[in-house]
Design an enzyme around this catalytic site. Structure first.
Site, PDB file in Angstrom:
ATOM      1  N   HIS A 101      -8.763 -50.917 -20.293  1.00  0.00           N
ATOM      2  CA  HIS A 101      -9.477 -52.135 -20.000  1.00  0.00           C
ATOM      3  C   HIS A 101      -8.730 -53.053 -18.947  1.00  0.00           C
ATOM      4  CE1 HIS A 101     -11.892 -55.680 -21.164  1.00  0.00           C
ATOM      5  NE2 HIS A 101     -10.871 -56.234 -21.165  1.00  0.00           N
ATOM      6  N   GLU A 102      -7.463 -53.224 -19.147  1.00  0.00           N
ATOM      7  CA  GLU A 102      -6.681 -54.191 -18.324  1.00  0.00           C
ATOM      8  C   GLU A 102      -6.767 -53.625 -16.899  1.00  0.00           C
ATOM      9  OE1 GLU A 102      -6.132 -57.072 -19.343  1.00  0.00           O
ATOM     10  OE2 GLU A 102      -6.665 -56.616 -21.643  1.00  0.00           O
ATOM     11  N   HIS A 105      -9.880 -54.694 -15.257  1.00  0.00           N
ATOM     12  CA  HIS A 105      -9.763 -55.846 -14.717  1.00  0.00           C
ATOM     13  C   HIS A 105      -9.106 -55.639 -13.160  1.00  0.00           C
ATOM     14  CE1 HIS A 105     -11.264 -58.243 -17.549  1.00  0.00           C
ATOM     15  NE2 HIS A 105     -10.452 -58.007 -18.428  1.00  0.00           N
ATOM     16  N   HIS A 109     -10.618 -56.798  -9.602  1.00  0.00           N
ATOM     17  CA  HIS A 109      -9.754 -57.569  -8.700  1.00  0.00           C
ATOM     18  C   HIS A 109      -9.791 -57.077  -7.134  1.00  0.00           C
ATOM     19  CE1 HIS A 109      -5.990 -59.913  -7.247  1.00  0.00           C
ATOM     20  NE2 HIS A 109      -7.006 -60.616  -6.979  1.00  0.00           N
TER      21      HIS A 109
HETATM   22 ZN   LIG Z   1     -10.357 -58.131 -20.502  1.00  0.00          ZN
END
Ligand SMILES: [Zn+2]
Length: 231
Positions: A101-102, A105, A109
């Site tokens: 999940h990270e 991100h 980005h």
């Molecule tokens: Zn998150």
């Protein structure tokens, strides 16, 4: 003098708090459950994160350890992916899900995903809004009910609410990317992907609860102070 606490609209705050507590309890139990399920690949959260980042062509994001529980996050300022105690060195389905999940991100980005850019742009205003909205409203009340100051307070609070709303597509998208990548790369298999979906789904609910709570707070402000004439 009007005291802005403990009026009948306070139940809106209580509903928001209950929703947030319920969502937070749920993510903790779901995470704990799938923390006990070891992944077949045996990869740790950190290893899975590195593999996912490389497979997405991202080589400039550092995967690091951060202390605490569920404190995992991607920091776009220094391009670091911070994984918590139960994620970084653990090879559970929950750990790999959160790590992925990270990574979602970090990929957002890297690709300039619009909702993330919007969210980053709103952060300063949202922080100011969350900090000064109530003081402005209270000063407005003291200055013989200055509707201008009160409205300014409400508008600033709306910025904080907007931030919570823009967070939703960012979080849902990061989880969708995570599940897809874990499945495609074979880092997790069949049932394991289902477990990850449950963990990330529970995590997403905490953001929904936070957004709902902030909408209820805004609603309360509008009910209490929105353009009413006072003596
Ligand atoms: Zn998150």
């Amino acid at each position: 003098m009007y005291l802005p606490y403990f009026d009948s609209t306070y139940f809106l705050i209580i509903i928001g708090a209950v929703l947030s507590l319920a969502a937070s309890a749920r993510v903790k139990t779901t995470f704990a459950k799938y923390s006990k399920v070891r992944s077949l690949s045996g990869m740790t959260g950190a290893q899975a994160a590195e593999r996912i980042l490389y497979s997405a062509g991202i080589y400039d994001v550092a995967v690091m350890h951060v202390s605490g529980s569920l404190t995992d996050h991607y920091d776009p300022r220094d391009k670091t992916l911070k994984l918590s105690d139960n994620v970084y060195g653990q090879s559970s389905v929950a750990a790999i899900g959160v790590a992925a999940h990270e990574c979602g991100h970090a990929i957002q980005h890297d690709k300039g995903y619009v909702p993330l850019r919007l969210r980053t742009a709103i952060v300063p205003v949202a922080n100011i809004g969350a900090t000064v909205s109530w003081p402005l409203i209270i000063i407005g009340l003291f200055l013989g009910y200055s509707q201008t100051l009160i409205n300014l307070g409400i508008i600033l609070f709306s910025c904080a609410v907007l931030f919570q709303l823009v967070t939703l597509p960012v979080e849902f998208n990061a989880s969708a990317r995570a599940v897809r990548i874990l499945d495609e790369t074979g880092i997790l298999y069949g049932e394991e992907v289902t477990g990850t979906k449950k963990v990330l789904g529970a995590a997403a609910l905490t953001y929904v609860a936070a957004a709902a709570a902030s909408i209820l707070q805004l609603l309360r402000l509008v009910i209490l102070f929105g353009g009413r004439n006072r003596d």
